[in-house]
Motif scaffolding. Structure first.
Motif, PDB file in Angstrom:
ATOM      1  N   ASP A  30      57.578  35.349  26.463  1.00 49.00           N
ATOM      2  CA  ASP A  30      57.585  35.307  27.930  1.00 49.00           C
ATOM      3  C   ASP A  30      56.410  36.055  28.546  1.00 49.00           C
ATOM      4  N   LEU A  31      55.744  36.876  27.744  1.00 49.98           N
ATOM      5  CA  LEU A  31      54.602  37.640  28.248  1.00 49.98           C
ATOM      6  C   LEU A  31      53.285  36.867  28.144  1.00 49.98           C
ATOM      7  N   ASP A  32      53.307  35.742  27.487  1.00 53.28           N
ATOM      8  CA  ASP A  32      52.074  35.004  27.235  1.00 53.28           C
ATOM      9  C   ASP A  32      51.361  34.632  28.537  1.00 53.28           C
ATOM     10  N   LYS A  76      49.534  38.544  33.660  1.00 50.37           N
ATOM     11  CA  LYS A  76      48.656  39.649  34.050  1.00 50.37           C
ATOM     12  C   LYS A  76      49.511  40.878  34.342  1.00 50.37           C
ATOM     13  N   ILE A  77      49.351  41.904  33.512  1.00 54.26           N
ATOM     14  CA  ILE A  77      50.158  43.107  33.666  1.00 54.26           C
ATOM     15  C   ILE A  77      49.276  44.301  33.979  1.00 54.26           C
ATOM     16  N   ARG A  78      49.666  45.027  34.978  1.00 56.43           N
ATOM     17  CA  ARG A  78      48.914  46.233  35.346  1.00 56.43           C
ATOM     18  C   ARG A  78      49.221  47.329  34.332  1.00 56.43           C
ATOM     19  N   THR A  79      48.212  47.701  33.560  1.00 52.94           N
ATOM     20  CA  THR A  79      48.354  48.755  32.560  1.00 52.94           C
ATOM     21  C   THR A  79      46.953  49.226  32.195  1.00 52.94           C
ATOM     22  N   GLN A  80      46.865  50.101  31.208  1.00 51.07           N
ATOM     23  CA  GLN A  80      45.543  50.518  30.743  1.00 51.07           C
ATOM     24  C   GLN A  80      44.787  49.306  30.216  1.00 51.07           C
ATOM     25  N   ALA A  93      46.204  49.068  25.660  1.00 45.27           N
ATOM     26  CA  ALA A  93      45.695  47.748  26.043  1.00 45.27           C
ATOM     27  C   ALA A  93      45.794  46.763  24.878  1.00 45.27           C
ATOM     28  N   ASN A  94      45.445  47.226  23.682  1.00 45.40           N
ATOM     29  CA  ASN A  94      45.515  46.355  22.507  1.00 45.40           C
ATOM     30  C   ASN A  94      46.940  45.886  22.240  1.00 45.40           C
ATOM     31  N   GLY A 126      50.469  38.963  24.083  1.00 46.72           N
ATOM     32  CA  GLY A 126      50.077  37.760  24.800  1.00 46.72           C
ATOM     33  C   GLY A 126      49.762  38.008  26.258  1.00 46.72           C
ATOM     34  N   ALA A 127      50.042  39.239  26.741  1.00 47.23           N
ATOM     35  CA  ALA A 127      49.780  39.572  28.140  1.00 47.23           C
ATOM     36  C   ALA A 127      48.300  39.882  28.347  1.00 47.23           C
TER      37      ALA A 127
END
Length: 334
Positions: free
Chosen positions: A169-171, A174-178, A184-185, A191-192
């Motif tokens: 479901d994350l594929d 766009k997720i706000r994170t480092q 990030a890796n 998939g985000a």
């Protein structure tokens, strides 16, 4: 006669000066303590106010503590720099910003799925691993930073435009994170798409589809009403980060204090650790309930695929920064 009068006057002046300097040294010792949050309800503020209260009570007012909630800077990088330059004496910062000082080992505490419960986290930071990390921080900063307490900023979860039922479901989301490093890796491998957005701009970014999702702990994103946005109302309890925060004092400042003053500072540090953690744990429950009451949806997920995804990233990072032994100790304490 004149010489006797002059000598007597000199003795009186020196006595007054000695008394004044003594009172000044005792009564004017000030500790500047700062964090980057501006909300008066934030656990950081409550924790540092406890620090202030204990210091001032134990010292009978001879040590004054000024607490700054975002007024010395809302950027942790600013606070770290101010601590180093002695423009602040005590600050609260995260591993991510501390790595910029060249102490790579502290990235260990930012690895995804390093901890699986608050009990596990407390066992680690309050034990030998925590002691070793404190030694590393002090040694590698050349005593600019002395770690006097481990605080938490909660356990971080996903929240976004739809619930996560599986990693698929994350594929493409766009997720706000480092946007760099192990964090990030990790999200890239799910998939985000890690996306940079300033914290103060995140509410608008969620509302306007700049990002599809974000991740943080309940007290932080609910206080900012992120759960009320179209892209923030679905919360999936991924529990990917039991966060660690470092309560630091300038080591040179600490060493300049008397033994009695040092003991007061350390006692206050222990007390405020207890207070901050208790408040954070309380707020996690309270703000989760508030989010649900205000229309957010919360679901759980099988974390095992995420944990398995994180393990090789943990191994690789630990090898790179030279903390493989500490990583193994943390795993063995589960």
């Amino acid at each position: 006669m004149i010489n006797k009068r002059f000598a007597l006057l000199l003795i009186v002046v020196l006595a007054v000066m000695t008394f004044t300097n003594s009172v000044g040294a005792k009564g004017n010792l000030k500790i500047v303590a700062a964090h980057n949050q501006t909300s008066p309800e934030n656990p950081y503020q409550i924790g540092l106010l406890r620090f202030k209260k204990v210091v001032e009570e134990l010292s009978a007012g001879s040590i004054q503590v000024d607490v700054h909630a975002g007024t010395l800077g809302t950027s942790e990088a600013e606070l770290v720099e101010k601590l180093k330059l002695r423009a602040a004496d005590v600050v609260l910062v995260s591993p991510g910003f501390m790595t910029k000082t060249g102490i790579g080992e502290i990235q260990l505490f930012a690895l995804p799925y390093l901890f699986d419960s608050y009990e596990h986290w407390e066992t680690v930071v309050d034990g030998k691993v925590g002691e070793e990390m404190a030694r590393i921080v002090n040694e590698k900063s050349y005593n600019d930073f002395k770690l006097i307490g481990y605080w938490s900023a909660g356990v971080r979860h996903y929240y976004g435009k739809k619930p996560i039922q599986s990693m698929a479901d994350l594929d493409g989301m766009k997720i706000r994170t480092q946007t760099s490093g192990v964090v990030a890796n990790f999200w890239k491998k799910t998939g985000a798409i890690p996306t940079a957005v300033a914290w103060g701009e995140l509410y608008q970014a969620l509302q306007q589809n700049v990002v599809d999702a974000a991740e943080n702990a309940y007290p932080y994103f609910v206080q900012q009403n992120h759960h009320k946005t179209s892209n923030g109302k679905y919360i999936t309890e991924t529990g990917h980060d039991y966060t660690t925060r470092f309560l630091l004092i300038n080591g040179h400042k600490f060493e300049s204090l008397t033994k009695e003053q040092q003991n007061i500072i350390l006692t206050a540090a222990r007390e405020c650790v207890i207070t901050e953690r208790a408040e954070l744990y309380r707020q996690e429950k309270a703000y989760k309930k508030l989010a649900i009451d205000e229309g957010a949806f919360v679901n759980e997920i099988d974390r095992e695929p995420f944990i398995e995804l994180a393990k090789p990233l943990q191994d690789e990072a630990a090898e790179e920064i030279g903390v493989k032994d500490l990583l193994n100790q943390i795993r063995n304490l589960k």
